[in-house]
Design an enzyme around this catalytic site. Structure first.
Site, PDB file in Angstrom:
ATOM      1  N   ASP A  31       0.803  -1.307  -0.016  1.00  0.00           N
ATOM      2  CA  ASP A  31       0.003   0.110  -0.031  1.00  0.00           C
ATOM      3  C   ASP A  31       0.967   1.134  -0.190  1.00  0.00           C
ATOM      4  O   ASP A  31       1.910   1.240   0.636  1.00  0.00           O
ATOM      5  CB  ASP A  31      -1.070   0.141   1.131  1.00  0.00           C
ATOM      6  N   LEU A  33      -0.176   4.133   0.971  1.00  0.00           N
ATOM      7  CA  LEU A  33      -0.486   4.965   2.432  1.00  0.00           C
ATOM      8  C   LEU A  33      -1.140   6.313   1.683  1.00  0.00           C
ATOM      9  O   LEU A  33      -1.081   7.107   2.253  1.00  0.00           O
ATOM     10  CB  LEU A  33       0.293   4.911   3.423  1.00  0.00           C
ATOM     11  N   GLY A  36      -4.620   4.975   2.442  1.00  0.00           N
ATOM     12  CA  GLY A  36      -4.751   3.862   3.519  1.00  0.00           C
ATOM     13  C   GLY A  36      -4.212   4.434   4.850  1.00  0.00           C
ATOM     14  O   GLY A  36      -3.485   5.462   4.923  1.00  0.00           O
ATOM     15  N   ASN A  91      -3.405   5.231 -12.578  1.00  0.00           N
ATOM     16  CA  ASN A  91      -3.340   4.523 -11.572  1.00  0.00           C
ATOM     17  C   ASN A  91      -4.278   3.425 -11.535  1.00  0.00           C
ATOM     18  O   ASN A  91      -3.791   2.143 -11.398  1.00  0.00           O
ATOM     19  CB  ASN A  91      -3.825   5.272  -9.992  1.00  0.00           C
ATOM     20  N   TYR A 140     -13.827   6.778 -14.241  1.00  0.00           N
ATOM     21  CA  TYR A 140     -13.527   5.893 -13.149  1.00  0.00           C
ATOM     22  C   TYR A 140     -14.109   4.516 -13.468  1.00  0.00           C
ATOM     23  O   TYR A 140     -13.348   3.392 -13.832  1.00  0.00           O
ATOM     24  CB  TYR A 140     -14.296   6.376 -12.003  1.00  0.00           C
ATOM     25  N   ARG A 220     -30.140   2.997  -3.907  1.00  0.00           N
ATOM     26  CA  ARG A 220     -28.692   2.119  -3.887  1.00  0.00           C
ATOM     27  C   ARG A 220     -28.779   0.912  -3.464  1.00  0.00           C
ATOM     28  O   ARG A 220     -29.618   0.826  -2.334  1.00  0.00           O
ATOM     29  CB  ARG A 220     -27.681   3.058  -3.443  1.00  0.00           C
TER      30      ARG A 220
END
Ligand code: UFG
Length: 332
Positions: A31, A33, A36, A91, A140, A220
């Site tokens: 990770d 971070l 996170g 990413n 996205y 949702r």
């Protein structure tokens, strides 16, 4: 088995690390971070690093004999993806390609991928099953759908097997109270509603009350984080047993409106939750509800926490303990 969890310090990844350890697996978390938290990784080894670092990936795969990889590390904000698409493609897509490259080079052939309901775009039919056309309407969603297509090609060429899990609205917190949602900034409905209940924000803003739904607000499908992780565990077992590449839609199959979420939160917290009515948020479909029959039938997945009140109760406990402790520390 030794499992690499990329993004294991984030909201969903950290719950997954805990569950994998509980199921007896060895875990290495990678990770950077950026979103996170180090203290959310409750066990195993944490390597702080980025998927753009191909040297680090090579070293990691040389050092460890991974049976499989779970990939949670991506950017998730639809609005930001429209403003900064390259950030998302770099990413969510290019870095995932780096990871797949390292897997293929080191003969690791089991991959669990965090996909999203956003790959379907504006729904043509509800509930949404796996055969629904993929027509993402923002970078996205497109970045995630591109990875799904890359995975199909990589399976064809190299035999790398994957399970794509299309999440609907992941929500709730660790039933044992050790973990929860800590996004900064927070954009998701349930934690924001609970911040309002706790007095950490003045009100919850409802984005649009003129949708074509019974109470005018968006519907949702909220799925408890532990049920979501349980599906990952089953998907991993499927691949480790030699199963084929698959894709599953993961939700409760029940839709709740924004107003129903707020009302349920009022009942669970017994707090006043002030509401501000506002304009629609761009890009929000009126309804997103999953048909998860395939996951139930093929993986034997059985959600344990399908009540909205339970999901909110667990998130509320986290809001009160974690953020309550932070508040106390700040005023001490
Ligand atoms: N909402 C509000 N007020 C808020 C926040 C949200 O009214 O302050 C509404 C939204 O308009 C939406 C619903 O609450 O109707 C849920 O919104 P979230 O932001 O919690 O979740 P989304 O359904 O927008 O997003 C989820 C995932 C995303 C993913 C998307 C795919 O969290 O990562 O589904 O469609 F991209």
């Amino acid at each position: 088995m030794k499992i690499l969890v990329v993004g294991g310090a984030g909201y969903i990844g950290s719950h997954m690390v805990k569950m994998l350890l509980g199921a007896g697996h060895e875990v290495v978390t990678l990770d950077n971070l950026s979103n996170g938290h180090r203290d959310a990784v409750l066990g195993g080894k944490l390597v702080v690093g980025d998927l753009s670092d191909r040297g680090l990936l090579r070293q990691l795969f040389r050092e460890h004999d991974f049976a499989g990889v779970m990939h949670f590390a991506s950017f998730i904000e639809v609005g930001e993806s429209v403003r900064e698409p390259l950030k998302y493609y770099r990413n969510n897509l290019a870095n995932t390609v780096n990871l797949l490259q390292a897997m293929v080079e080191h003969d690791v052939f089991a991959f669990i991928f965090s996909s999203t309901a956003a790959i379907f775009g504006e729904p043509q039919a509800i509930p949404i099953d796996e055969t629904h056309p993929r027509n993402p309407i923002n970078p996205y969603g497109r970045s995630k759908w591109m990875v799904e297509q890359v995975l199909a090609d990589v399976d064809q060429a190299h035999g790398l097997k994957s399970v794509c899990l299309r999440y609907f609205n992941a929500a709730g917190a660790d039933p044992e109270g050790q973990l929860g949602e800590r996004h900064d900034p927070e954009t998701h409905l349930i934690p924001l509603v609970l911040q309002a209940a706790a007095g950490r924000r003045e009100a919850i803003t409802v984005f649009g009350s003129d949708y074509d739904t019974p109470d005018g607000t968006c519907i949702r499908d909220y799925i408890h984080i532990n049920d979501l992780c349980q599906a990952h565990l089953l998907a991993l077992e499927h691949l480790l047993a030699g199963g084929d590449s698959r894709a599953y839609n993961l939700g409760n199959g029940q839709g709740f409106s924004v107003r129903e979420v707020i009302d349920t939160a009022r009942a669970v917290t017994r707090r006043d939750i002030p509401v501000i009515e506002s304009e629609r948020r761009p890009g929000d479909p009126a309804r997103l509800v999953a048909d998860s029959t395939r996951a139930r039938q093929e993986l034997g997945w059985r959600p344990a926490y399908s009540e909205l009140a339970t999901i909110i109760e667990h998130a509320w406990r986290w809001e009160q303990t974690f953020f309550g402790r932070q508040r106390l520390a700040a005023t001490a």
